[in-house]
Every structure is written in structure tokens, then in C-alpha cells.
Motif scaffolding. Structure first.
Motif, PDB file in Angstrom:
ATOM      1  N   ILE A 147       0.849  -1.211   0.000  1.00  0.00           N
ATOM      2  CA  ILE A 147       0.000   0.000   0.000  1.00  0.00           C
ATOM      3  C   ILE A 147       0.874   1.246   0.000  1.00  0.00           C
ATOM      4  N   THR A 163      -6.989  -0.852  -4.645  1.00  0.00           N
ATOM      5  CA  THR A 163      -6.338  -2.076  -4.170  1.00  0.00           C
ATOM      6  C   THR A 163      -7.303  -2.875  -3.312  1.00  0.00           C
ATOM      7  N   ILE A 165      -9.006  -5.376  -0.488  1.00  0.00           N
ATOM      8  CA  ILE A 165      -9.023  -5.650   0.952  1.00  0.00           C
ATOM      9  C   ILE A 165      -9.532  -7.079   1.166  1.00  0.00           C
ATOM     10  N   HIS A 170      -8.248  -4.785   8.545  1.00  0.00           N
ATOM     11  CA  HIS A 170      -7.161  -4.040   7.890  1.00  0.00           C
ATOM     12  C   HIS A 170      -7.582  -2.637   7.471  1.00  0.00           C
ATOM     13  N   LEU A 171      -8.837  -2.264   7.739  1.00  0.00           N
ATOM     14  CA  LEU A 171      -9.354  -1.006   7.180  1.00  0.00           C
ATOM     15  C   LEU A 171      -8.472   0.207   7.472  1.00  0.00           C
ATOM     16  N   PHE A 174      -6.114   1.137   4.936  1.00  0.00           N
ATOM     17  CA  PHE A 174      -6.667   1.575   3.653  1.00  0.00           C
ATOM     18  C   PHE A 174      -7.141   3.034   3.698  1.00  0.00           C
ATOM     19  N   GLU A 175      -6.728   3.754   4.762  1.00  0.00           N
ATOM     20  CA  GLU A 175      -7.258   5.101   4.946  1.00  0.00           C
ATOM     21  C   GLU A 175      -7.000   6.015   3.739  1.00  0.00           C
ATOM     22  N   VAL A 177      -6.207   4.906   0.661  1.00  0.00           N
ATOM     23  CA  VAL A 177      -6.525   4.236  -0.612  1.00  0.00           C
ATOM     24  C   VAL A 177      -7.775   4.902  -1.186  1.00  0.00           C
ATOM     25  N   ILE A 180     -11.438   0.923  -2.728  1.00  0.00           N
ATOM     26  CA  ILE A 180     -11.191  -0.373  -2.093  1.00  0.00           C
ATOM     27  C   ILE A 180     -11.884  -1.455  -2.910  1.00  0.00           C
ATOM     28  N   LYS A 201     -15.854   5.341   1.302  1.00  0.00           N
ATOM     29  CA  LYS A 201     -14.907   5.048   0.213  1.00  0.00           C
ATOM     30  C   LYS A 201     -15.630   4.456  -0.992  1.00  0.00           C
TER      31      LYS A 201
END
Lengths: 332, 332, 332, 332
Positions: A147, A163, A165, A170-171, A174-175, A177, A180, A201
């Protein structure tokens, strides 16, 4: 909803069923035929358990007249949804080209691919940091590092990133990203969908390998019912008996999904076919059928001649394809 | 692993590929045919990415000679695994009958069903507390309360309990559950499988709706590779073009899974067919084909005549079936 | 052909098998691995019964390296075959648009449709005189009269005609028919294929509903092996679990068939989807993927408003589509 | 039959459709819902073209309430049909074991196999004289000679014979054949079915590789509608995505076909699985599910060790299986 009752169903049985249906909050309109009685159920039938009803001894079959999906349904939202990804729009006439490698391998690779796909016309950058693999012994991705490299490539090129998930825990990673992705194998991981529905998102939802369009839309509905309307649907091939291709790309789902739903619909010919030489014709076909975007694997490693011919295109092949796509889009 | 190279592949290309394969830790044994060259790869080929290799421009096709699954493979573990569930054994000649309602509805229901299925010969009690539903608007289960009612039914009857998990974050609620079930839709939720692999709980893994036996075994491998060998495989119907049944029950997978793996294999005719009247013939068929157990829906609510004919059997029908199953087992 | 033998196969068993294979006219090249022995079979392996070999107790698996199809194989005939239909060419860059009604209904209908589809750009006229129907109680076609009306429409417009045969005994009625169609249900009616192979008529062979590309090409091979090389392949949808469309149109087979074979490949979006509103996007997709022609149902009966919306297009819709197809073809 | 009309259908359109339906000989009973109008069609709806109706612009969907099959339908003929094959009965409690080699190879082979399968409990003798092969280059059978050898084996043993027809023009050669088999690939060769319907021979109809039960029964109907009620249905595996077995044997079709039809239903585990070691468990499963008979490949050639392990059983394996089948039958 319509329930067709079996021949020889007694008046008492019909009354019993009608009473139960009314407790579920629907009105029951019977019509008596020579051989069959048909019950028309009117009202909010989304709460009726269709499989339960269908399995009753006196019921021959059940047919849902209204669709079980509501928020993604075009009937209740006639205009196309346009998803805005950090300024890049998808849907409602806005066409997205998402390109990049299957897996993030290194910082250098990501920046190089990002620059070349951007030059060729890509509007979003993809790359897998968490990789769902059939085997626990296969490479599972660079994870957090992956990431990070994607974000650096974004900084260099300005392209928003997409990308996948695999775990709602794991969120936090991904802040930053932009989009998702939910992979085909997780299309019915309802717990994950619900968590993603609590974010705002954009979610790129891939169709499961053997899922119907109704199930696909119901999974979008899981995300939307939690408050997140930014869903992008993605066809990536379905499982059939044919073994020449990895999967069979269901192009007809593109116009069908557009008819049923207002959400943007994109297509991934790289995963659907598993063969680089089929990516161009299938990308062209999806475009001609009206897709709102394409997701294409591009790999940029001249030193690694091994990847010639893989499901990834080279940047040159991708540039050539992007130009042809542009021309087909002009006709539509 | 065998790689068949395309006609006209040059010596240089073969050398290049061979060098790369050797860096992956395998020995390469070429054999040159008139039209084709075949590379035999010897060593630990589980690390070779078969899809990547297959996609190379010079490769015609790739064939894995050794199986990608190791820990669940009968070749490396010839004796049947016997899973011990709080004293009740499954596999290696021990036959399990898992019965109970689709959903846990109330304390009273669970205790009543538990008593009647125990009397009829069931050895484990099932009931859904967390329900995976295609629609977000459908009933999602009683959750923690459902597990509590199951545990009370266990206390009353002594039967170990089986119930489905959908989210690894819920594991603490499953502490007293005897067998944790993974549903068909989560068969490739690899993150969940890995977490379950870190426990020592027996895991009942259902085959995905459109998953091959290899994929099914690879999912068992995900659990086992984390250290948990207590996996029970469960066939529950696959998706085909036929619409008369909800799914098509693949009975032949029972002898095949026994051939490929040492794990116990059970069958769920209730979900596979979706029709109560097919449960008996399909339970009989699965037993005759050598299954190690059955999972059967039984519902015990005389007041709710609606459920007559559903995919659930009544306790009386179940008792009748259990007796016939016993007789078929005697012949085998 | 490659045969992988099972672990623990004895030297004596290998010698026995080798001797038998040599009597079948192939050379056997063994290579001994640590765990497995692989036999490479060189020579005319088309005579080896692959299923028999695969079923032997000592054989783990068998892989055909060379294709079982010969005459339709592009490897042995690299240039595209161009089929000449009374002056209208198909394949090798020549694009055919075959249009007309599903069934021939009357002389007037055929002439009217023929004139309007010709005006809109169709190059061949289709119409069913013999209709394969799932039910014996459904309309089976006008038979000889239907062929007569097609021939009259040809006389009026000059367009060559395409119509389906169901029985080799009817061949005399097809003497003046330009292209004889074999329907999906008869794709493996080998007796019919052999008889058609003895004529020199162009044969339009539709892919069976659940047939692989290899089986499809082997059926073309049946026709060609009897001496008739004028075969046109036609994709018309395959059977999958999806129920929204009648069938799933496998667009990827178009580039794949072009890769495997030199025969022309056309597509029938009307039958594949069963819905008029999907005909345009799927015709566009097939064209963009490189098809050599399209087969499209057009119905011309303004008095019969019932047929609006059927799988047939109106002549106006068809004219509009033909124009868009022309533009996509220009890009390719 | 029920037709659900789309929202916003006008009164005029409904009247137009109703008028047309009445000309087709059915009564139309409309019921107007809030969102949808439903037309109930009463009378002889077998003449209504369901696909045409479904494709109309104003029609949302169509549902057939009564079955399209009549003569094979259990509703109109509640008792089991018993087919009498030269004194050997099949159906209605009479169980048939049909055994013999896949192909007739020689007079000596047929007599030897016939004697050994008879001794082991077979009631009918099978053997292929005409062989449908995917490849035109594969062995196509001994044809007339094959039938002659079968008849000699019948003379020696008294067992009635079963063999496949591929072309109605060959019927004269089948005059002394007791049961004529229609193979899976010809299940929808309607011209052949109609010709067989004109004889009074028992017809063993195999289910097509990708045909639904409705289509299967409609093909039986083709034979019966011409006057021949002696039809035996045979499940032999359907095509799915699974590749471990040649086909997936659909055991659930046995109880379902018994529910829908009065015709005898048998099962062929040899072709369904393609593997000898799966024949026993699948034959057991089919028996436990209620089949009226089994069709099993047995090969009797001790000199030809190659056939060990093929899809054929040896006579000894067959005798062992026949004994187990007998025991399962006793329980039912």
C-alpha cells in the motif's frame, strides 16, 4: 410476489397460509383457477422469506415480481450514479481505465508502471498488496508495504489508487486508498461488505465466480444499506465447463446490469481470460457493449522477459489498446 | 510439474526459462520431442506459480503432477483422520448424524429439537446463530443469544453443538462451541480460515457453491497449515444449470475426497436439495457412497404447520430416516 | 501425448504398457522422475484412445500435446479460409450480415423482410423452415413450403439463403439452399455431419449449448474429414447457471477460435440472449472482438404488434445496428 | 400459465395481448396489483409459445403452472410404468441390471462377457455396435457385425440385448434388438426420436450432458407422442465445472424424475464417472436413491491387462457389486 399453490390444496390450508402471510405485513389477493390457485402478495414483500415459502408442502412455486434489491435498483433511481474518485469520475458517461500490475512488487516497479500507464491514458492505478491465493503456500502480497508503494506512485503521478481488501480489520491501512476492491471470492463475505458500507470510500465490487446478477446486486445492496452508495460493479468472468479460458467473460451482464441498476459497471478482461492475447479483443468487446470502464493488468519489467505473454500487457500493448478503446467510445 | 513448450521455442528461450526455474529451487529435466519440448520440474514445486508459468508466451501448457495440497493429502497420511468432538468421533468408521434446525429461534425450540433428535439417533446438534443471507434485509440470526440457547440444549442433552461463524472477530463467542462451521460462501475467505487454523477446534468446512475438489482441499489446507488438523469436509451441493433442485448434490465427491484426503467427509442433503422430500433419498445415497456422516435439518414446531414440507424434516421423519441409514451402514 | 504414471508403477507394468502403445503405432520416450515416470508418445497419437489410456490403473493422467483436430487446425493451414456463398464471401476480412426471421411464416413475409434487410445492409437471408422445438406440441416449421418461400425471396432480392437442416434424408429439399445450418442440438449428430461432409455446400455449424471449443472443432472436423471444407463456425450462447439471459454468450470464443482454426467465425446474438434489447450491445461486442459476421433475427410485421420486443429486431432497429457495426469494423 | 406484465403497461396494450391470447384458445383472467398486472391463462396452454410471450416488450416474465409434458407426466398416469423387455420387467418395483462391454469387439468377447455377467446377476446385456465418438478419427464400432454378435450372445444366454442407434435409417438392422438406446448427444435429435416413437420397441433414453429434467422429459414426450410408451429414462452424468470426474452424476434426478413421471429411471455410473473405482459407490448411491436399474460396463478379457482400472469392471468386481446392490434393495 406470486405464490402458485398445488392442486388439491384445501380451503383451510389456503386460509392458514393467508393468515400467516398477513402477519408478515403483506396483503393477499387470491385468484382461483381450474387447476391452481394463485396468491398475489402485495406490499413490502422484501421481508418474506421466499425460500421458506417455496418449500411449503402446499406451494408449487413462488415468483418474486418486484426485485429484492432496492437502493441499487434503477427503478427507484433512474439516473446513472457517478462515482467520484478523488476527482476522477466513473459512470454516467465518464469512462475509467484502471491499469497496473497484478501484484505490487517494489517501489520502483510501481512508480515505473504508474508513469507509463498514465502516459498511455490510464486514469486510475491498480496493484495488489493483499493477494487472495488458492494455496496457503503461494505468495500472499507485500501487505502494508504494498500500500505504501502504491501511495508513493500516486504522489508521483497524481493517479488515484485501487487495491483489494481481504479483512475488515485491515481497514485502517486503507485510509488513504482511493478505491477499495472486494475480490470475487469475498463477494458474499457479508461481514466485510457491511464494514465497507460504514465507510464512504468508493468500493469496487467484483462479481463472484458463480454468482448470478441478482446475488451480485444483493451484495452491492449490503454495502449501500449501511450508507455507502459509492459502489462500482465489476465483471471478471464466471465459471463454466469451458477450460480453454480461465473463466468465461459474461459480456451480456454489462447491458443487463445497466438496465437493472444505476451503478457504474466496469470489466476486467485480464482476470476473466487469464491470457494476455485475449485482453485486447475482450476489452474492445466490453467497451462496445457499453462498459463504464476497464481494469487491465499492465506489467513493466523489461528485464524480466518471463512475463512476456502473461495475462499482463506491456505498457506498449496497453497504449495501443487504450487508443483503440478511445475510438470505439467515439462511436457509442 | 511438467511444462510443455510451444513449437518453435528457441534454445535460448528454453535456457532462459530453465535458469529462472532453477532460481525458484527446482531441478529442470528437459526432453526434446519432434514437435514439442517438455520440461520436467523436480523438487518442491509447490512454490512455483503455475498460472504464471502457464501464461508465458513460450509455454503451451503446464500440468501439476504432484498435488498442491500436502497436509490433507492421503498420500502423506494414509490412515483416516478421526476427529474427536467432545467424545463423539467422526471419520475412520465413526459415523456422525448432525441434526437440528436451520436457525436457532428460541431456547424452548432448541431444547425440544435437541431432545427429539437425540432420541432418534443424532450424535451432534446443529443450529444457526449467525445466518449468511443473500439479502441484507433478511433475518440475520439471533447471534450471541442463539449460541447461548445451543449451549443450554447441550447442557440438557449432552450433545456437542455445531454452529456457523462468519467473522473471525466473533471467535470469543465460540469458545464453548464444539464444532465451528464455515459456510459455503466463506470457503475461500482465507483470512477467516487462517484464524480458525490457529485454534484447535474441529472445523466443519462446507464446499463452496462452485468450487472444485482441489480448491476445497486447498481451503482445508489453509486451516491445517496454521496448525489445526481437525477439519471435517462437507458436501452441500454445487451450482449447475439445473433449476429443479436448489443445487446439484455431487455424491461422487464423497469417494473422491476419501481417495485424495484422509479427512472425514460428511454430506448435507437438506441444503443441497432445498426440498424435504429429497432429503431421505439423498441421505441414503450419500450413506451408500461412503460418507462419514450426515447433516440434516430437523424442525420441531407442531404449532407452525407452515414448516411442514420445508427443507426441514419433522422429528418423526428424521427418526424414520435414521433407522434406514443405520441399515445401509450395516451393509457397507 | 504425455502419460504420467502413478507412483509405485513397476518396471514390468511400464514395459507392458509400452509394448501395447508401440502396437498402436507410436514411439514411447520414458523419463523417470523421483516420484513419477512420464511417457512421451511421439508419432500419430490421434489414433490413441485418450480416455482408455487415462482410465488405466497405473496411469495418473494423460495430456494431449498436439490437437486432435487436423483439417480445421490453423497450425496446418495458416491462412484464413474464405467461404464463398454464391458470390458473397465470409472470412479472411469479408464480413457477413445474415438477417431474417426466426421462422418462415409466409411468402409475403419473407419477401418483405428480405427487401428491408437487404436495404439495411444484410448480405445473406435467413429463415427457419424446419424448426427444432423442445416440445413435440410446438410449431415445427413450414418445411418444404418454407424453403420455397426463401427461394422466392432470393429471386426477388438476389440474397443467398441460409436455413437449418434436421435430417439428412431431407437433403434433396436443400439442393438450392446456399448455406445449410446445423443447429446447436445437432452439433454432435455425427451421422448428419458426415452426410453434410459429402456435399460441397457451405455449412453453418452452431456450437452446442454445453460443448467445449475442442468438441466444436471436432464436429467441424467430421464435416471436413468427408471432403467438405466450407464450414462456418457460429457461437450462439452456452448454458450456465445464470438465468437472466437465455444463455451466456461466450464472446471470448471468437478470438480463440480464430487462433485455433482457419475457419470463419460468426456470432448469433439473438439466440444467445433471447432478448431484442441485448442484440445491439452483443452484436457490437462480437464485432469488436473480431467476428467474421453476425446472424440477427429481424421481423417485419407492423400489423403484429405482439412481436415488438421479441428477440427479433424491427427492420429500423436492424438498419440502425448495421450502421454502427460498419463503424466499429472501420476501427479494426 | 401466468404472465406478469411490466409496470406502466397501458390498458390498450393489455387488451391487445388478451385478444391475441384468446385467438390461441386460452381464457385470460387478469388481476390488477398496485405495481403489476398478472394475467392467468387457463385452458390448453401447451400451445402457447412461452418464449415468444416472455420476449414481448410489455411482459416482465412468464411462468408455466402446468407442466409442458403430458404423456410421461405422473399427474395424468399415477401408476408406475413397467416396461417389459422380452419378459424382463423394468420399473414399478422391478429392478434391471444391464451389463456388458462399452464396445462390441468380437463374437467370443460378447459370449464370454454375457455368460459371466449373467452368472453374476445381470438381467440384460449391453454392448455398443455403433459408437458416437467426438473425433471422426476414433473407432466408430463394428456396426452390423456388432449387432450380430450381440444376438448370438443372446442366443447363448437368453438375455435380452440393449444397443445404441445413431441414425433412423439403420432401424432395419435393429429389428431383433430388444432395447434401443438413444445416447446423450442425440437426446434432442428430434427426428430420430420421432422415428423411434413409431416403433413399439423399448427405448432407453439417456439424458443429454447439459439438459434439464424438463428437456429430458420433453424428449421422452417426443417418443410417446408418436405412440410408443415404452421409454426408460437413464441418468448418465451432467456437465459441470468440476474436472476430477468426467461428468457429475446427478443422483437427485432419480427421486425427482419418479415424482414428475411414471416412467422407469435407471442410472449409468460407468459413463457418469469415467472411473472404475467410482462405479461401485455410485451404483450403491443410485440404488439407495431409488433407481429402477443400473447400466454397468463390464469387460472380460484376462489377456488384456490394459483394461484393469478402466471404467469397466471385471466380472469378479461386478459380481461383488451385484451382491451389495441386492442387499441395499432389500432395505428399501
Amino acid at each position: 410476489m406470486i405464490a402458485v399453490l398445488k392442486k388439491n390444496t384445501t380451503k383451510e390450508q389456503i386460509d392458514h397460509l393467508t393468515a400467516w402471510l398477513e402477519t408478515q405485513g403483506v396483503e393477499v389477493h387470491p385468484s382461483y383457477g381450474v387447476d391452481y390457485t394463485v396468491l398475489g402478495l402485495v406490499g413490502d414483500t422484501s421481508r418474506i422469506d421466499m425460500e421458506l415459502l417455496d418449500s411449503l408442502a402446499i406451494v408449487d412455486s413462488v415468483k418474486r415480481v418486484s426485485d429484492p434489491f432496492k437502493q441499487c435498483n434503477r427503478k427507484f433511481h433512474p439516473e446513472d450514479t457517478v462515482v467520484d474518485v478523488d476527482g476522477v469520475k466513473i459512470g454516467g458517461g465518464h469512462f475509467a481505465i484502471i491499469a497496473g500490475p497484478c501484484s505490487v512488487e517494489s517501489r520502483e516497479q510501481m512508480i515505473a508502471v504508474a508513469q507509463s500507464v498514465k502516459a498511455a491514458g490510464a486514469t486510475l492505478l491498480r496493484g495488489g498488496a493483499f493477494k487472495p491465493r488458492t494455496s496457503p503456500y503461494d505468495f500472499q502480497g507485500l501487505k502494508a508495504d504494498g500500500i505504501e508503494y502504491l501511495l508513493e506512485a500516486k504522489k508521483e503521478t497524481g493517479m488515484p489508487i485501487v487495491t483489494e481488501i481481504m479483512n475488515a480489520n485491515h481497514l485502517s491501512m486503507f485510509e488513504d486508498v482511493d478505491v477499495i476492491q472486494v475480490g470475487a471470492r469475498n463477494m458474499q463475505n457479508f461481514e466485510l461488505l457491511k464494514e465497507l458500507g460504514k465507510t464512504q470510500k468508493p468500493i469496487l465490487l467484483k462479481r463472484g465466480l458463480a454468482n448470478t446478477l441478482k446475488e451480485f446486486l444483493m451484495s452491492a445492496e449490503y454495502i449501500m444499506s449501511e450508507g455507502n452508495g459509492n459502489v462500482i460493479l465489476c465483471e471478471r468472468g464466471i465459471r463454466t465447463y469451458e477450460t480453454y479460458t480461465r473463466n468465461t467473460m459474461d459480456i451480456s451482464c454489462i447491458p443487463l446490469l445497466h438496465e437493472l441498476s444505476h451503478l457504474p459497471v466496469i470489466a476486467d478482461p485480464s482476470h476473466a481470460t487469464g491470457k494476455a492475447r485475449l485482453v485486447e479483443p475482450m476489452a474492445m468487446a466490453a467497451t462496445a457493449a457499453g462498459t463504464d470502464g476497464l481494469m487491465i493488468e499492465v506489467h513493466n519489467d523489461p528485464a524480466n522477459a518471463l512475463c512476456d505473454g502473461a495475462q499482463s500487457l506491456t505498457p506498449e500493448e496497453f497504449a495501443h489498446l487504450a487508443e483503440k478503446i478511445r475510438k470505439v467510445r467515439e462511436i457509442l
